[in-house]
Design an enzyme around this catalytic site. Structure first.
Site, PDB file in Angstrom:
ATOM      1  N   SER A  17      -8.997   5.194  -5.649  1.00  0.00           N
ATOM      2  CA  SER A  17     -10.023   6.113  -5.026  1.00  0.00           C
ATOM      3  C   SER A  17      -9.655   7.823  -5.373  1.00  0.00           C
ATOM      4  O   SER A  17      -8.302   8.105  -5.752  1.00  0.00           O
ATOM      5  CB  SER A  17      -9.029   6.236  -3.755  1.00  0.00           C
ATOM      6  OG  SER A  17      -9.233   5.313  -2.560  1.00  0.00           O
ATOM      7  N   GLU A  44      -7.849  13.004  -4.596  1.00  0.00           N
ATOM      8  CA  GLU A  44      -6.916  12.592  -5.106  1.00  0.00           C
ATOM      9  C   GLU A  44      -5.869  12.314  -5.744  1.00  0.00           C
ATOM     10  O   GLU A  44      -4.480  12.663  -5.456  1.00  0.00           O
ATOM     11  CB  GLU A  44      -7.072  11.222  -3.948  1.00  0.00           C
ATOM     12  CG  GLU A  44      -6.412  10.191  -3.360  1.00  0.00           C
ATOM     13  CD  GLU A  44      -5.440   8.956  -3.605  1.00  0.00           C
ATOM     14  OE1 GLU A  44      -3.857   9.721  -3.385  1.00  0.00           O
ATOM     15  OE2 GLU A  44      -5.759   7.920  -4.026  1.00  0.00           O
ATOM     16  N   ARG A  97      -2.465  10.844   2.702  1.00  0.00           N
ATOM     17  CA  ARG A  97      -2.657  10.527   1.485  1.00  0.00           C
ATOM     18  C   ARG A  97      -1.417  12.214   0.845  1.00  0.00           C
ATOM     19  O   ARG A  97      -2.057  13.363   0.245  1.00  0.00           O
ATOM     20  CB  ARG A  97      -3.089  10.545   0.879  1.00  0.00           C
ATOM     21  CG  ARG A  97      -3.996   9.508   0.574  1.00  0.00           C
ATOM     22  CD  ARG A  97      -3.564   8.651   0.120  1.00  0.00           C
ATOM     23  NE  ARG A  97      -4.503   7.107  -0.427  1.00  0.00           N
ATOM     24  CZ  ARG A  97      -4.561   5.903   0.725  1.00  0.00           C
ATOM     25  NH1 ARG A  97      -3.709   6.579   1.620  1.00  0.00           N
ATOM     26  NH2 ARG A  97      -5.025   4.878   0.989  1.00  0.00           N
TER      27      ARG A  97
HETATM   28  N1  EPU Z   1     -18.296   1.947   1.284  1.00  0.00           N
HETATM   29  C1  EPU Z   1     -19.198   1.589   1.228  1.00  0.00           C
HETATM   30  N2  EPU Z   1     -19.581   1.844  -0.202  1.00  0.00           N
HETATM   31  C2  EPU Z   1     -19.163   2.260  -0.883  1.00  0.00           C
HETATM   32  C3  EPU Z   1     -17.630   1.779  -0.347  1.00  0.00           C
HETATM   33  C4  EPU Z   1     -17.152   1.515   0.927  1.00  0.00           C
HETATM   34  O1  EPU Z   1     -20.434   1.655   1.816  1.00  0.00           O
HETATM   35  O2  EPU Z   1     -19.354   1.836  -2.464  1.00  0.00           O
HETATM   36  C5  EPU Z   1     -18.458   1.262   2.557  1.00  0.00           C
HETATM   37  C6  EPU Z   1     -17.406   0.206   3.857  1.00  0.00           C
HETATM   38  O3  EPU Z   1     -18.771  -0.881   4.009  1.00  0.00           O
HETATM   39  C7  EPU Z   1     -16.424   0.199   4.763  1.00  0.00           C
HETATM   40  C8  EPU Z   1     -16.283   1.697   4.233  1.00  0.00           C
HETATM   41  O4  EPU Z   1     -16.482   2.135   3.588  1.00  0.00           O
HETATM   42  O5  EPU Z   1     -17.187  -0.067   5.652  1.00  0.00           O
HETATM   43  C9  EPU Z   1     -14.359   1.797   4.032  1.00  0.00           C
HETATM   44  O6  EPU Z   1     -14.240   0.941   2.119  1.00  0.00           O
HETATM   45  P1  EPU Z   1     -13.247   0.544   2.500  1.00  0.00           P
HETATM   46  O7  EPU Z   1     -11.829  -0.312   2.941  1.00  0.00           O
HETATM   47  O8  EPU Z   1     -13.150   0.056   1.288  1.00  0.00           O
HETATM   48  O9  EPU Z   1     -12.103   1.713   2.059  1.00  0.00           O
HETATM   49  P2  EPU Z   1     -11.990   3.129   1.559  1.00  0.00           P
HETATM   50  O10 EPU Z   1     -11.908   4.383   2.954  1.00  0.00           O
HETATM   51  O11 EPU Z   1     -12.957   3.402   0.450  1.00  0.00           O
HETATM   52  C10 EPU Z   1      -9.194   3.277   1.561  1.00  0.00           C
HETATM   53  C11 EPU Z   1      -8.880   3.710   0.310  1.00  0.00           C
HETATM   54  C12 EPU Z   1      -8.342   2.724  -0.087  1.00  0.00           C
HETATM   55  C13 EPU Z   1      -7.166   1.452   0.267  1.00  0.00           C
HETATM   56  C14 EPU Z   1      -8.883   0.718   1.809  1.00  0.00           C
HETATM   57  C15 EPU Z   1      -8.615   0.181   2.731  1.00  0.00           C
HETATM   58  C16 EPU Z   1      -8.259   6.188   0.721  1.00  0.00           C
HETATM   59  C17 EPU Z   1      -8.992   7.627  -0.069  1.00  0.00           C
HETATM   60  N3  EPU Z   1      -8.853   4.470   0.172  1.00  0.00           N
HETATM   61  O12 EPU Z   1     -10.467   3.122   0.983  1.00  0.00           O
HETATM   62  O13 EPU Z   1      -6.714   3.009  -1.125  1.00  0.00           O
HETATM   63  O14 EPU Z   1      -6.949   0.281  -0.197  1.00  0.00           O
HETATM   64  O15 EPU Z   1      -8.655   2.064   2.217  1.00  0.00           O
HETATM   65  O16 EPU Z   1      -7.226   0.191   3.323  1.00  0.00           O
HETATM   66  O17 EPU Z   1      -8.032   6.467   1.777  1.00  0.00           O
HETATM   67  C18 EPU Z   1      -6.340   4.576  -2.805  1.00  0.00           C
HETATM   68  O18 EPU Z   1      -5.603   4.930  -2.133  1.00  0.00           O
HETATM   69  O19 EPU Z   1      -6.503   4.313  -4.359  1.00  0.00           O
HETATM   70  C19 EPU Z   1      -7.239   3.168  -2.523  1.00  0.00           C
HETATM   71  C20 EPU Z   1      -7.359   2.179  -3.149  1.00  0.00           C
END
Ligand code: EPU
Length: 372
Positions: free
Chosen positions: A257, A357, A182
């Site tokens: 995010s 972010e 990012r």
């Molecule tokens: N999780 C929870 N509770 C929550 C949210 C997440 O326990 O409320 C856990 C999930 O179960 C999972 C882990 O956290 O095991 C990761 O969650 P997720 O796969 O949804 O991905 P993220 O790390 O929260 C990142 C990006 C997203 C992107 C997804 C998929 C960032 C800041 N965000 O989210 O990007 O879509 O991975 O690759 O890196 C964005 O930048 O706006 C965005 C949506």
């Protein structure tokens, strides 16, 4: 250096930006102009220079928080167009000479997800995991958009830039863009405007299905091995997964995010795991560990929180939301106050600072969370 400026060019005045930001915040710009062609960009540059005006460039408005009326010119990126380039038409010669590679130059004002759909229909593969990311092509290198195991850095070739201070144009290689998680050189040079982006895609339908739920979902849909999925099927899977977790900004105002996933040392991750055995952590190649910020926030009970029209999405705690019925009466500051409460809570319980972010803007330009 731009030496051409249209004498008939004039911006609109007193324009409401509500339709130009996905939080639907009702902020007014003193001056506003769409940048539909290069001459609009040159004229806007001249105008700001002559009048000593502040300026702000908006893309899809899906990664910004506007906290106040804007005292200056707001430009809306609308440079369109797509062109296939041969290797000798590129500014920078490709490092590898592979027959399957194709080069696509896209105007910064094109819609990102429409580009993903179009490229797959053209038999050019590589963008499928980045499906349904809101916003415009020009924003993609700025935060090195990434999702489901793929980030722009994997498919970026070069970026055409306009320097809004000097009026110069130049072309950066992907490497010169200093893309990180990012992050990119554009965050350190906010006066550099992305005019077009050239991607390198492949005619071979390679797929990346290693991240999270994608393979499991594909196996279910295909009733067979996920490795046999086509890029279009991967796109469909990503669209399905994103739609179940992330709120559609056209219905629930949000900017995706709200915090970056923090990077910590392996030691720190181990310490946390002793207290929180279910900690979600991804080891990185540089020995650091990336933690899921959504998981941290979720553990503290914020998921689904809503008060006075501002809250945390019920299915993904990393996404802050506004209530659609009241967003048009809100200010971005209310949202930032909630973000600060969440940061303080995460700091207190995990001793981790969450970085915001989206980019934040005040009356005269970009502002930092620490100064709010
Ligand atoms: N999780 C929870 N509770 C929550 C949210 C997440 O326990 O409320 C856990 C999930 O179960 C999972 C882990 O956290 O095991 C990761 O969650 P997720 O796969 O949804 O991905 P993220 O790390 O929260 C990142 C990006 C997203 C992107 C997804 C998929 C960032 C800041 N965000 O989210 O990007 O879509 O991975 O690759 O890196 C964005 O930048 O706006 C965005 C949506």
């Amino acid at each position: 250096m731009s030496n051409y400026s249209d004498p008939d060019w004039a911006p609109q005045t007193k324009v409401d930006l509500q339709a130009y930001n996905t939080l639907s915040l009702p902020v007014q710009a003193d001056y506003f102009s769409d940048l539909c062609q290069l001459s609009d960009l040159y004229a806007a540059h001249q105008f700001c220079h002559d009048q000593q005006l502040n300026w702000l460039l908006l893309g899809g408005g899906s990664n910004i928080v506007l906290t106040d009326d804007f005292n200056g010119l707001v430009m809306h990126m609308a440079l369109a167009g797509k062109a296939w380039l041969t290797p000798d038409q590129l500014h920078h010669r490709p490092a590898q000479n592979r027959d399957d590679l194709v080069y696509l130059c896209i105007g910064a004002g094109e819609n990102w997800d429409q580009l993903v759909a179009w490229s797959l229909a053209q038999g050019a593969y590589g963008l499928q995991n980045l499906s349904l990311i809101p916003g415009l092509v020009g924003a993609a290198p700025i935060q090195n958009i990434g999702a489901y195991g793929v980030e722009l850095a994997h498919i970026l070739h070069e970026v055409m830039v306009f320097d809004f201070v000097t009026g110069e144009e130049f072309c950066l290689t992907a490497e010169q863009c200093e893309l990180g998680y990012r992050d990119s050189i554009f965050k350190r040079h906010p006066h550099w405007i992305v005019m077009s982006v050239t991607l390198v895609l492949s005619r071979h339908p390679h797929i990346h299905i290693g991240y999270g739920d994608i393979a499991a979902y594909l196996e279910q849909v295909l009733d067979g091995p996920a490795t046999q999925a086509t890029p279009q099927q991967v796109r469909d899977a990503v669209i399905h997964i994103r739609s179940t977790k992330l709120p559609d900004p056209s219905r629930i105002p949000n900017v995706g995010s709200f915090f970056k996933n923090p990077l910590v040392t392996a030691n720190k991750a181990q310490q946390l795991r002793e207290k929180w055995p279910d900690l979600v952590a991804y080891p990185q190649p540089n020995k650091q560990v990336k933690l899921a910020a959504g998981w941290l926030i979720d553990q503290l009970g914020w998921r689904g929180y809503m008060k006075a029209g501002v809250g945390v999405h019920g299915k993904q705690a990393l996404v802050l939301v506004l209530e659609s019925t009241t967003a048009n009466k809100m200010t971005g500051l209310t949202l930032l106050k909630l973000a600060q409460e969440i940061q303080a809570d995460v700091e207190q319980h995990f001793a981790i600072s969450l970085a915001v972010e989206p980019r934040l803007f005040g009356k005269v330009g970009e502002i930092q969370m620490e100064h709010i």
